[in-house]
Design a protein around this motif. Structure first.
Motif, mmCIF file in Angstrom:
data_model
loop_
_atom_site.group_PDB
_atom_site.id
_atom_site.type_symbol
_atom_site.label_atom_id
_atom_site.label_comp_id
_atom_site.label_asym_id
_atom_site.label_seq_id
_atom_site.Cartn_x
_atom_site.Cartn_y
_atom_site.Cartn_z
ATOM 1 N N VAL A 54 0.839 -1.199 0.000
ATOM 2 C CA VAL A 54 0.000 0.000 0.000
ATOM 3 C C VAL A 54 0.873 1.248 0.000
ATOM 4 O O VAL A 54 1.854 1.324 0.739
ATOM 5 C CB VAL A 54 -0.928 0.006 1.243
ATOM 6 N N ALA A 55 0.510 2.223 -0.831
ATOM 7 C CA ALA A 55 1.119 3.555 -0.801
ATOM 8 C C ALA A 55 0.047 4.504 -0.278
ATOM 9 O O ALA A 55 -1.081 4.501 -0.776
ATOM 10 C CB ALA A 55 1.577 3.975 -2.190
ATOM 11 N N LEU A 56 0.385 5.285 0.738
ATOM 12 C CA LEU A 56 -0.568 6.196 1.366
ATOM 13 C C LEU A 56 -0.031 7.617 1.296
ATOM 14 O O LEU A 56 1.117 7.870 1.679
ATOM 15 C CB LEU A 56 -0.781 5.796 2.826
ATOM 16 N N HIS A 57 -0.853 8.538 0.801
ATOM 17 C CA HIS A 57 -0.439 9.939 0.666
ATOM 18 C C HIS A 57 -1.292 10.821 1.569
ATOM 19 O O HIS A 57 -2.510 10.867 1.440
ATOM 20 C CB HIS A 57 -0.555 10.414 -0.780
ATOM 21 N N TRP A 58 -0.615 11.509 2.485
ATOM 22 C CA TRP A 58 -1.256 12.468 3.376
ATOM 23 C C TRP A 58 -1.148 13.838 2.745
ATOM 24 O O TRP A 58 -0.074 14.255 2.336
ATOM 25 C CB TRP A 58 -0.552 12.485 4.737
ATOM 26 N N GLY A 59 -2.241 14.586 2.694
ATOM 27 C CA GLY A 59 -2.212 15.944 2.163
ATOM 28 C C GLY A 59 -1.936 16.919 3.300
ATOM 29 O O GLY A 59 -1.353 16.562 4.315
ATOM 30 N N GLY A 60 -2.369 18.143 3.113
ATOM 31 C CA GLY A 60 -2.237 19.135 4.175
ATOM 32 C C GLY A 60 -0.977 19.963 4.074
ATOM 33 O O GLY A 60 -0.319 20.022 3.037
ATOM 34 N N ARG A 61 -0.633 20.575 5.176
ATOM 35 C CA ARG A 61 0.498 21.511 5.214
ATOM 36 C C ARG A 61 1.833 20.827 4.939
ATOM 37 O O ARG A 61 2.742 21.420 4.350
ATOM 38 C CB ARG A 61 0.525 22.180 6.582
ATOM 39 N N TYR A 62 1.994 19.581 5.400
ATOM 40 C CA TYR A 62 3.236 18.824 5.195
ATOM 41 C C TYR A 62 2.926 17.512 4.481
ATOM 42 O O TYR A 62 2.903 16.458 5.098
ATOM 43 C CB TYR A 62 3.928 18.548 6.535
ATOM 44 N N PRO A 63 2.679 17.556 3.168
ATOM 45 C CA PRO A 63 2.312 16.333 2.439
ATOM 46 C C PRO A 63 3.400 15.263 2.562
ATOM 47 O O PRO A 63 4.590 15.565 2.480
ATOM 48 C CB PRO A 63 2.167 16.787 0.994
ATOM 49 N N THR A 64 2.964 14.046 2.782
ATOM 50 C CA THR A 64 3.883 12.929 2.980
ATOM 51 C C THR A 64 3.311 11.688 2.322
ATOM 52 O O THR A 64 2.102 11.467 2.353
ATOM 53 C CB THR A 64 4.054 12.644 4.490
ATOM 54 N N THR A 65 4.168 10.861 1.750
ATOM 55 C CA THR A 65 3.742 9.580 1.202
ATOM 56 C C THR A 65 4.510 8.477 1.913
ATOM 57 O O THR A 65 5.734 8.568 2.062
ATOM 58 C CB THR A 65 3.999 9.515 -0.317
ATOM 59 N N THR A 66 3.782 7.462 2.351
ATOM 60 C CA THR A 66 4.400 6.326 3.029
ATOM 61 C C THR A 66 4.056 5.045 2.292
ATOM 62 O O THR A 66 3.029 4.970 1.606
ATOM 63 C CB THR A 66 3.926 6.206 4.494
ATOM 64 N N VAL A 67 4.917 4.046 2.432
ATOM 65 C CA VAL A 67 4.699 2.745 1.797
ATOM 66 C C VAL A 67 4.549 1.707 2.890
ATOM 67 O O VAL A 67 5.332 1.668 3.850
ATOM 68 C CB VAL A 67 5.868 2.381 0.854
ATOM 69 N N TRP A 68 3.541 0.867 2.742
ATOM 70 C CA TRP A 68 3.229 -0.185 3.708
ATOM 71 C C TRP A 68 3.359 -1.539 3.014
ATOM 72 O O TRP A 68 2.398 -2.029 2.418
ATOM 73 C CB TRP A 68 1.805 0.020 4.248
ATOM 74 N N PRO A 69 4.542 -2.169 3.069
ATOM 75 C CA PRO A 69 4.745 -3.459 2.403
ATOM 76 C C PRO A 69 3.840 -4.555 2.957
ATOM 77 O O PRO A 69 3.522 -5.509 2.252
ATOM 78 C CB PRO A 69 6.217 -3.796 2.678
ATOM 79 N N ASP A 70 3.402 -4.412 4.216
ATOM 80 C CA ASP A 70 2.543 -5.436 4.834
ATOM 81 C C ASP A 70 1.063 -5.159 4.621
ATOM 82 O O ASP A 70 0.221 -5.847 5.193
ATOM 83 C CB ASP A 70 2.870 -5.569 6.316
ATOM 84 N N GLY A 71 0.723 -4.140 3.842
ATOM 85 C CA GLY A 71 -0.631 -3.939 3.380
ATOM 86 C C GLY A 71 -1.578 -3.177 4.289
ATOM 87 O O GLY A 71 -1.181 -2.529 5.266
ATOM 88 N N ILE A 72 -2.848 -3.266 3.915
ATOM 89 C CA ILE A 72 -3.930 -2.528 4.578
ATOM 90 C C ILE A 72 -4.022 -2.843 6.062
ATOM 91 O O ILE A 72 -4.225 -1.947 6.883
ATOM 92 C CB ILE A 72 -5.283 -2.834 3.887
ATOM 93 N N ASP A 73 -3.891 -4.115 6.441
ATOM 94 C CA ASP A 73 -4.007 -4.475 7.862
ATOM 95 C C ASP A 73 -2.963 -3.757 8.704
ATOM 96 O O ASP A 73 -3.267 -3.256 9.791
ATOM 97 C CB ASP A 73 -3.899 -5.986 8.054
ATOM 98 N N ALA A 74 -1.737 -3.686 8.213
ATOM 99 C CA ALA A 74 -0.676 -2.990 8.946
ATOM 100 C C ALA A 74 -0.981 -1.499 9.035
ATOM 101 O O ALA A 74 -0.833 -0.886 10.096
ATOM 102 C CB ALA A 74 0.674 -3.219 8.270
ATOM 103 N N LEU A 75 -1.432 -0.921 7.928
ATOM 104 C CA LEU A 75 -1.780 0.497 7.911
ATOM 105 C C LEU A 75 -2.871 0.807 8.938
ATOM 106 O O LEU A 75 -2.762 1.749 9.720
ATOM 107 C CB LEU A 75 -2.251 0.890 6.513
ATOM 108 N N LEU A 76 -3.923 -0.020 8.968
ATOM 109 C CA LEU A 76 -5.022 0.223 9.900
ATOM 110 C C LEU A 76 -4.637 -0.065 11.348
ATOM 111 O O LEU A 76 -5.199 0.535 12.263
ATOM 112 C CB LEU A 76 -6.250 -0.583 9.492
ATOM 113 N N THR A 77 -3.683 -0.946 11.556
ATOM 114 C CA THR A 77 -3.199 -1.187 12.913
ATOM 115 C C THR A 77 -2.592 0.088 13.490
ATOM 116 O O THR A 77 -2.788 0.406 14.662
ATOM 117 C CB THR A 77 -2.161 -2.325 12.923
ATOM 118 N N VAL A 78 -1.904 0.845 12.649
ATOM 119 C CA VAL A 78 -1.262 2.085 13.102
ATOM 120 C C VAL A 78 -2.221 3.274 13.059
ATOM 121 O O VAL A 78 -2.307 4.048 14.001
ATOM 122 C CB VAL A 78 -0.007 2.380 12.254
ATOM 123 N N HIS A 79 -2.970 3.424 11.968
ATOM 124 C CA HIS A 79 -3.771 4.629 11.760
ATOM 125 C C HIS A 79 -5.270 4.440 11.972
ATOM 126 O O HIS A 79 -6.027 5.410 11.906
ATOM 127 C CB HIS A 79 -3.533 5.181 10.344
#
Length: 98
Positions: A60-85
């Motif tokens: 998964v590639a996730l892009h945060w917008g806003g004042r400090y745009p950031t893109t993160t990569v989650w090799p372990d997928g959606i479950d890992a992303l949702l565990t954190v966020h």
């Protein structure tokens, strides 16, 4: 050239193997939005807080917008992303591609 002996040296070179994409399905990448229903941290606010793509291998590639745009990569997928966020259901995934 070897500076001590003056002879030409040949370095052994290892040719890296090509990585081939492990395709999990035929559907292709899927787009989504990260929707925050309750702002637990008080930082992101509520509503759509990020955009993402789930690639066919589950990464998964996730892009945060806003004042400090950031893109993160989650090799372990959606479950890992949702565990954190996900904040225990306060943030969910809204799939955009049917």
């Amino acid at each position: 050239m070897d500076e001590i002996s003056g002879r030409t040296t040949t370095l052994s070179r290892t040719i890296p193997r090509r990585r081939h994409l492990k395709v999990a399905g035929n559907a292709g990448p899927r787009c989504f939005q990260l929707v925050r229903h309750v702002d637990v941290s008080g930082v992101s606010g509520t509503g759509v807080v990020a955009e993402g793509v789930e690639w066919t291998d589950g990464t998964v590639a996730l892009h945060w917008g806003g004042r400090y745009p950031t893109t993160t990569v989650w090799p372990d997928g959606i479950d890992a992303l949702l565990t954190v966020h996900g904040h225990n259901g306060a943030t969910t995934i809204q799939w955009l591609d049917g």
